[in-house]
Every structure is written in C-alpha cells, then in structure tokens.
Design a protein around this motif. Sequence first.
Motif, PDB file in Angstrom:
ATOM      1  N   ALA A 220       5.156  11.405  19.412  1.00 52.94           N
ATOM      2  CA  ALA A 220       5.712  10.004  19.192  1.00 52.94           C
ATOM      3  C   ALA A 220       6.756  11.061  20.049  1.00 52.94           C
ATOM      4  CB  ALA A 220       6.409   9.956  17.618  1.00 52.94           C
ATOM      5  N   HIS A 221       7.393  11.953  19.726  1.00 55.76           N
ATOM      6  CA  HIS A 221       8.389  12.731  20.679  1.00 55.76           C
ATOM      7  C   HIS A 221       7.882  12.181  22.266  1.00 55.76           C
ATOM      8  CE1 HIS A 221      11.207  15.592  22.489  1.00 55.76           C
ATOM      9  NE2 HIS A 221      11.629  15.596  21.023  1.00 55.76           N
ATOM     10  N   SER A 222       7.157  12.610  22.811  1.00 55.78           N
ATOM     11  CA  SER A 222       6.407  12.607  24.146  1.00 55.78           C
ATOM     12  C   SER A 222       6.448  11.531  24.245  1.00 55.78           C
ATOM     13  CB  SER A 222       5.061  13.320  24.302  1.00 55.78           C
ATOM     14  OG  SER A 222       4.752  13.447  25.743  1.00 55.78           O
ATOM     15  N   THR A 223       6.301  10.113  23.742  1.00 53.11           N
ATOM     16  CA  THR A 223       6.348   9.096  24.104  1.00 53.11           C
ATOM     17  C   THR A 223       7.773   8.650  23.985  1.00 53.11           C
ATOM     18  OG1 THR A 223       3.918   8.227  23.131  1.00 53.11           O
ATOM     19  CG2 THR A 223       5.407   6.386  23.683  1.00 53.11           C
ATOM     20  N   ILE A 224       8.571   8.905  23.431  1.00 52.75           N
ATOM     21  CA  ILE A 224       9.370   8.344  23.297  1.00 52.75           C
ATOM     22  C   ILE A 224      10.345   8.572  24.489  1.00 52.75           C
ATOM     23  CG2 ILE A 224      12.184   8.274  22.310  1.00 52.75           C
ATOM     24  CD1 ILE A 224      10.333   8.204  19.179  1.00 52.75           C
ATOM     25  N   CYS A 225      10.568  10.548  24.771  1.00 54.69           N
ATOM     26  CA  CYS A 225      10.825  10.829  26.172  1.00 54.69           C
ATOM     27  C   CYS A 225       9.967   9.845  27.301  1.00 54.69           C
ATOM     28  CB  CYS A 225      10.528  11.703  26.549  1.00 54.69           C
ATOM     29  SG  CYS A 225      11.323  13.439  25.457  1.00 54.69           S
ATOM     30  N   CYS A 226       9.542  10.006  27.489  1.00 55.84           N
ATOM     31  CA  CYS A 226       8.808   8.724  28.755  1.00 55.84           C
ATOM     32  C   CYS A 226       9.192   7.259  28.679  1.00 55.84           C
ATOM     33  CB  CYS A 226       6.865   9.001  28.710  1.00 55.84           C
ATOM     34  SG  CYS A 226       6.416  10.209  29.156  1.00 55.84           S
ATOM     35  N   ASN A 227       9.425   7.019  27.518  1.00 56.32           N
ATOM     36  CA  ASN A 227       9.820   5.511  28.048  1.00 56.32           C
ATOM     37  C   ASN A 227      11.533   5.473  28.281  1.00 56.32           C
ATOM     38  OD1 ASN A 227       6.906   4.359  27.219  1.00 56.32           O
ATOM     39  ND2 ASN A 227       7.834   4.453  24.637  1.00 56.32           N
ATOM     40  N   LEU A 228      12.432   6.294  27.642  1.00 56.54           N
ATOM     41  CA  LEU A 228      13.780   6.172  27.921  1.00 56.54           C
ATOM     42  C   LEU A 228      13.316   6.010  29.474  1.00 56.54           C
ATOM     43  CD1 LEU A 228      14.842   8.146  24.760  1.00 56.54           C
ATOM     44  CD2 LEU A 228      15.762   6.335  26.009  1.00 56.54           C
ATOM     45  N   LEU A 229      13.260   7.317  29.370  1.00 54.44           N
ATOM     46  CA  LEU A 229      13.064   7.926  31.628  1.00 54.44           C
ATOM     47  C   LEU A 229      12.195   6.670  32.384  1.00 54.44           C
ATOM     48  CD1 LEU A 229      12.145  11.373  31.801  1.00 54.44           C
ATOM     49  CD2 LEU A 229      14.258  10.590  32.407  1.00 54.44           C
ATOM     50  N   SER A 230      11.502   6.308  32.134  1.00 54.63           N
ATOM     51  CA  SER A 230      11.147   4.422  32.513  1.00 54.63           C
ATOM     52  C   SER A 230      11.714   3.592  32.473  1.00 54.63           C
ATOM     53  CB  SER A 230       9.507   3.887  31.573  1.00 54.63           C
ATOM     54  OG  SER A 230       9.034   3.145  32.512  1.00 54.63           O
ATOM     55  N   LEU A 231      12.418   3.564  31.606  1.00 55.07           N
ATOM     56  CA  LEU A 231      13.397   2.427  31.010  1.00 55.07           C
ATOM     57  C   LEU A 231      14.945   2.859  32.198  1.00 55.07           C
ATOM     58  CD1 LEU A 231      13.732   1.620  27.876  1.00 55.07           C
ATOM     59  CD2 LEU A 231      13.136   0.335  28.884  1.00 55.07           C
ATOM     60  N   LEU A 232      15.406   3.920  31.986  1.00 51.10           N
ATOM     61  CA  LEU A 232      16.726   4.381  32.378  1.00 51.10           C
ATOM     62  C   LEU A 232      16.660   4.726  34.646  1.00 51.10           C
ATOM     63  CD1 LEU A 232      17.585   7.949  30.927  1.00 51.10           C
ATOM     64  CD2 LEU A 232      18.596   5.659  31.421  1.00 51.10           C
ATOM     65  N   VAL A 233      14.995   4.952  34.669  1.00 45.65           N
ATOM     66  CA  VAL A 233      14.945   5.305  35.914  1.00 45.65           C
ATOM     67  C   VAL A 233      14.708   3.735  36.989  1.00 45.65           C
ATOM     68  CG1 VAL A 233      12.421   5.199  37.693  1.00 45.65           C
ATOM     69  CG2 VAL A 233      13.752   7.408  36.112  1.00 45.65           C
ATOM     70  N   SER A 234      14.004   2.588  36.300  1.00 41.39           N
ATOM     71  CA  SER A 234      13.695   1.596  36.770  1.00 41.39           C
ATOM     72  C   SER A 234      15.338   1.162  37.372  1.00 41.39           C
ATOM     73  CB  SER A 234      13.212   0.650  36.317  1.00 41.39           C
ATOM     74  OG  SER A 234      13.024   0.510  34.478  1.00 41.39           O
ATOM     75  N   GLN A 235      16.296   1.267  35.970  1.00 38.05           N
ATOM     76  CA  GLN A 235      17.470   0.189  36.540  1.00 38.05           C
ATOM     77  C   GLN A 235      18.981   1.404  36.830  1.00 38.05           C
ATOM     78  OE1 GLN A 235      18.087  -1.604  32.443  1.00 38.05           O
ATOM     79  NE2 GLN A 235      17.115   0.415  31.197  1.00 38.05           N
ATOM     80  N   LEU A 236      17.874   2.181  37.746  1.00 34.95           N
ATOM     81  CA  LEU A 236      18.733   2.844  38.119  1.00 34.95           C
ATOM     82  C   LEU A 236      18.905   2.530  39.617  1.00 34.95           C
ATOM     83  CD1 LEU A 236      19.926   5.807  35.329  1.00 34.95           C
ATOM     84  CD2 LEU A 236      21.024   4.750  36.349  1.00 34.95           C
ATOM     85  N   ARG A 237      17.795   1.948  39.794  1.00 32.48           N
ATOM     86  CA  ARG A 237      17.127   1.853  41.503  1.00 32.48           C
ATOM     87  C   ARG A 237      18.419   1.060  42.427  1.00 32.48           C
ATOM     88  NH1 ARG A 237      11.966   0.990  39.209  1.00 32.48           N
ATOM     89  NH2 ARG A 237      10.366   3.071  39.771  1.00 32.48           N
TER      90      ARG A 237
END
Length: 209
Positions: free
Chosen positions: A42-59
């Motif tokens: 769960a911890h690993s999945t949440i981390c990946c989800n968060l990074l994906s959301l942040l990176v996609s919006q910060l481009r």
Amino acid sequence: MATVPSTLFHTAEDYLGLERQSDQRHQFIDGQIYAMAGESLAHSTICCNLLSLLVSQLRGTPCRGLSPNMKIRSGPAQKHSRKGLFSYADASVVCGEPRFHDEHRDVLLNPTLIVEVLSPSTEAFDRGEKFHRYSAHLDSLRDYLLVSSESAVIDHLRRNAAGEWLFTSVEGLEAELLVESIGCRLPLAEVYERVEFPLEEENPLTDAP
C-alpha cells in the motif's frame, strides 16, 4: 518505513560518506544513523500514485517532482556537526532553482512541498519531531502532506504568508486536495488507486440475548 539506529555517533560528513557508498538508504538524526526498512504494498503504491499525479501536473511549470531517493537536510550546515536531520521524504517538490548541501547535488535544501506516507512505526516521528525540524529549518517549505496508508485520509499543513501553519484534513475517495503553492489537485480516488485497505472488524451483535 521502520528504522533501526546504529550504536555509534557520527558527523554529518561521516554519514554522507557512508550513505553515498551504501546500497541501502539511511537517515541521520543528531549523530545517529538509522537504516530504513522496506515498505508495504500500500505504501509503495500510494507513493507511485502521488508522484505520477505531481509530475503530470508540474510539466511546463517552474516546479518539479522528486523521487524518494533525494535526501533533504533540515539542520545546521557545519560539516563536522553531529546535529541535524538528513532524511528521505516519500515525495517532494522543488520550485525554481534547486539548492544543495554540496557539489554532489544529492541533498536538497529548498523543497516547496514534502509528502510523507505514514507507516505505523514512523507516524509519530513524521507528525512530531520530523515536522518540527522541517518547519524550523526549511524556509522554502510551504506544504507538508501526511498521507495515511490505512484509510483514505490526507492531512495538510500549509504555511501562510505570516509564517503560520494551518491544518486541514481531507477524507474519503470522493474528496480532492488542492495544493495552491504548486497548482496541483490530488483526487484521493487517484492517490489511493489500487490500494486495498485493511478490513474493519465487525462489531458484535448488540441484540443478542
């Protein structure tokens, strides 16, 4: 992620010398080096989800997302000091030009956002001493997110223009968190995508004779 301390006291430079040659991540807290244990699914999945959301919006913006392998210093700058905290956040964002501890450029000094995904063994530290050090030593820090790995809850600490920290909490998969400092929206349904929460124990029947 649980941590196990060493029994020796080291300077910050001792720690960095060892860490840069190690295959395992460690944190440095006031002279002690803590080996970081593994993380749950769960911890690993949440981390990946968060990074994906942040990176996609910060481009296309002045901000960039950083992985959990970037160290963050919150404490004195003296090389031979045994005081201070060198830690790894589960995710972070830096806006503008990154500043670093030294020429290795692997210890960030000016994060705008720090995210910690909570584990039972580290939650008290993340909410208490770690946040105290982040807020005291990182003038650049505007937002601190504490993300539960056991239920759909994100606690948000935001520093306002007066330097005061304001607390809000969002809960439920229908909720969404807006992080204004970096212009990102975090729908909890996407933060917790494919995460299975522990089943709550059923309450015993109250109408039994």
